[in-house]
Design a protein around this motif. Structure first.
Motif, short mmCIF file in Angstrom:
data_model
loop_
_atom_site.label_atom_id
_atom_site.label_comp_id
_atom_site.label_asym_id
_atom_site.label_seq_id
_atom_site.Cartn_x
_atom_site.Cartn_y
_atom_site.Cartn_z
N HIS A 1 -4.54 151.38 -76.36
CA HIS A 1 -4.59 151.92 -75.00
C HIS A 1 -4.36 153.42 -75.05
O HIS A 1 -3.27 153.90 -75.39
CB HIS A 1 -3.54 151.23 -74.13
CG HIS A 1 -3.78 149.77 -73.96
ND1 HIS A 1 -4.79 149.26 -73.18
CD2 HIS A 1 -3.15 148.69 -74.52
CE1 HIS A 1 -4.77 147.93 -73.24
NE2 HIS A 1 -3.78 147.57 -74.05
N GLY B 1 -12.14 147.41 -66.41
CA GLY B 1 -11.27 146.41 -67.05
C GLY B 1 -11.93 145.06 -67.23
O GLY B 1 -11.57 144.29 -68.13
N TYR C 1 -10.44 152.51 -67.83
CA TYR C 1 -9.59 151.51 -67.20
C TYR C 1 -10.24 150.94 -65.94
O TYR C 1 -9.96 149.81 -65.55
CB TYR C 1 -8.23 152.12 -66.85
CG TYR C 1 -7.38 152.38 -68.09
CD1 TYR C 1 -7.00 151.35 -68.93
CD2 TYR C 1 -6.97 153.68 -68.41
CE1 TYR C 1 -6.24 151.57 -70.07
CE2 TYR C 1 -6.21 153.93 -69.54
CZ TYR C 1 -5.85 152.87 -70.37
OH TYR C 1 -5.11 153.10 -71.50
N THR D 1 -9.31 152.02 -72.76
CA THR D 1 -8.98 151.09 -73.84
C THR D 1 -9.96 151.27 -74.99
O THR D 1 -11.18 151.13 -74.81
CB THR D 1 -9.05 149.63 -73.34
OG1 THR D 1 -8.22 149.49 -72.18
CG2 THR D 1 -8.59 148.66 -74.41
#
Length: 470
Positions: free
Chosen positions: A440, A423, A420, A445
């Motif tokens: 997720h 991102g 994360y 991810t």
């Protein structure tokens, strides 16, 4: 056999002996004062064409297009005449006898300019002006004038000026010895002195020298602008952003289509050559991939080769695209001829580059203004074409889907678990790649996606299976 079906090999005597009036070209004259006439610089023109091949309908369509070009340039069309000949007369374009008839037409209509539907040689131009006693221009000069009026950017203005000067150089005329810069020999008189004897430099030679100097300067300027364009194009290629270029006949609705697809807000006019400067806009496919869409200059039958040379860099914007979106005016009486004219110009570009053209997607525009029979015929003649109306946005959704299918896709498939904290990498995958699955998890991810090689390299640390798939 009807008159429209007769070819040049079947010329009838009565047709050869007469000028053929083309109906529907005259416009009403309004009473204006001499002062207003000079201030507005209106030109009242008579059109003249030579029909050498094809049918009478094709010949009249060509003259009707010339009338639209003349009106776009700000002229008022009074009359149009066509003569049937096997080939144009080398001296006066339409033959000496017909020149006298054309002079009568000019006098009767009060015209101040004659426009020929073809490119006149310098000799033909001079002979016609001497015999008609009015200004004579040809189709090439007319198109160059329209381009000059519509050019807005520095690059566009330089390209048009270069094309005009290249056209002008062989048509420069000397106007007698009285305009010589230096008097030669005894003609210079006793006060001529050293350096002023000899043949001297005529006004014609001076003009030609100045024009050649200006041409060289313009070529250097355009070359510098080409470098900037190449840099921008190179940046897009380096980022591997797919590109599509909109090409087509002038006034086919290319700018309207760009607006309908991207909401670009580009100027749209019902006029020939409203767009001269290419406009590139960012667009997005339904599955989220980014691509660029470029609106290019419109083409026309017998586009002057000076313009093709001058606008080479602009036209190469289309040749370098991944997809050509070829827009055809579905409401035009002869759309197939428009398609052929566009392909002919594109063919000239590829011959110089020795590279094939990108894949072509035919788009039949103005479906709202075309009748169903014409559209059905075009679908048969142009298989695989998409029918749309940029004005009503009919068929635009289908067109966007087809463009997305035809554009190249990212070639590397990755299966990555991105923390994360990174991102920005996930955002890049969404912006520049094609997300296949996304989940997720607690660690980050989990993505399966198609991406470009550079983005795949950035994701390599986070690959779930430690390998890339192509």
């Amino acid at each position: 056999m009807t008159d429209a079906e007769l070819s040049t090999g079947e010329l009838e005597l009565e047709d050869r002996a007469s000028l053929r009036r083309v109906a529907g070209l005259s416009t009403e004259l309004q009473d204006i004062t001499e002062v207003e006439y000079r201030q507005l610089r209106l030109e009242r023109v008579v059109l003249v064409g030579v029909w050498t091949e094809g049918s009478a309908a094709q010949s009249e369509a060509s003259l009707a297009e010339l009338a639209r070009l003349a009106e776009t340039a700000g002229s008022e069309v009074l009359e149009g005449v066509v003569q049937r000949r096997i080939k144009p007369d080398p001296a006066t374009y339409i033959g000496s006898g017909k020149v006298r008839e054309l002079r009568d037409v000019v006098i009767a209509t009060g015209a101040d300019t004659v426009v020929a539907d073809g490119e006149l040689s310098p000799g033909q131009l001079r002979q016609l002006e001497e015999k008609l006693k009015v200004k004579v221009i040809d189709r090439t000069a007319l198109i160059l004038d329209i381009f000059a009026q519509h050019a807005r950017s520095k690059e566009g203005k330089a390209q048009v000026e270069l094309a005009q000067l290249q056209y002008l150089i062989p048509r420069l005329r000397g106007w007698g010895e009285s305009l010589s810069r230096q008097a030669g020999g005894r003609a210079g008189g006793a006060n001529g002195g050293v350096g002023l004897r000899g043949p001297g430099e005529t006004k014609l030679e001076t003009d030609r020298r100045r024009i050649n100097k200006r041409v060289s300067k313009l070529r250097r300027e355009i070359a510098a602008m080409d470098t900037i364009r190449e840099t921008k194009r190179g940046r897009r290629v380096a980022n591997e952003v797919p590109s599509a270029a909109i090409v087509g006949y002038t006034n086919a609705g290319k700018s309207s289509l760009l607006n309908a697809i991207t909401g670009a807000g580009v100027l749209v006019e019902d006029a020939l050559f409203a767009t001269l400067d290419p406009t590139t806009r960012r667009a997005e496919t339904p599955d989220g991939r980014t691509y660029t869409l470029t609106d290019t200059v419109g083409f026309v039958r017998h586009l002057p080769h000076q313009l093709v040379d001058a606008f080479r860099s602009t036209l190469e914007e289309a040749a370098d695209a991944d997809l050509l979106v070829h827009v055809v005016d579905g409401s035009d009486p002869a759309p197939e001829e428009q398609v052929n004219a566009v392909r002919e110009v594109l063919g000239e570009i590829t011959q110089r580059r020795s590279e094939p053209l990108p894949p072509e997607l035919i788009v039949i525009n103005k479906a709202d203004a075309a009748d169903e029979l014409s559209l059905a015929r075009l679908r048969h003649v142009l298989p695989g074409a998409v029918v749309v109306s940029a004005r009503t946005e009919e068929g635009i959704g289908e067109l966007v889907d087809i463009i997305a299918e035809r554009l190249p896709r990212p070639e590397v498939v990755v299966d990555a678990l991105v923390p994360y904290a990174r991102g920005e990498l996930v955002a890049r995958v969404h912006a520049d790649g094609e997300v296949l699955t996304e989940e997720h998890l607690e660690e980050g991810t989990h993505l399966k996606a198609r991406v470009r090689p550079d983005l795949a390299a950035a994701l390599e640390t986070y690959l779930a299976n430690g390998s890339l798939t192509r």
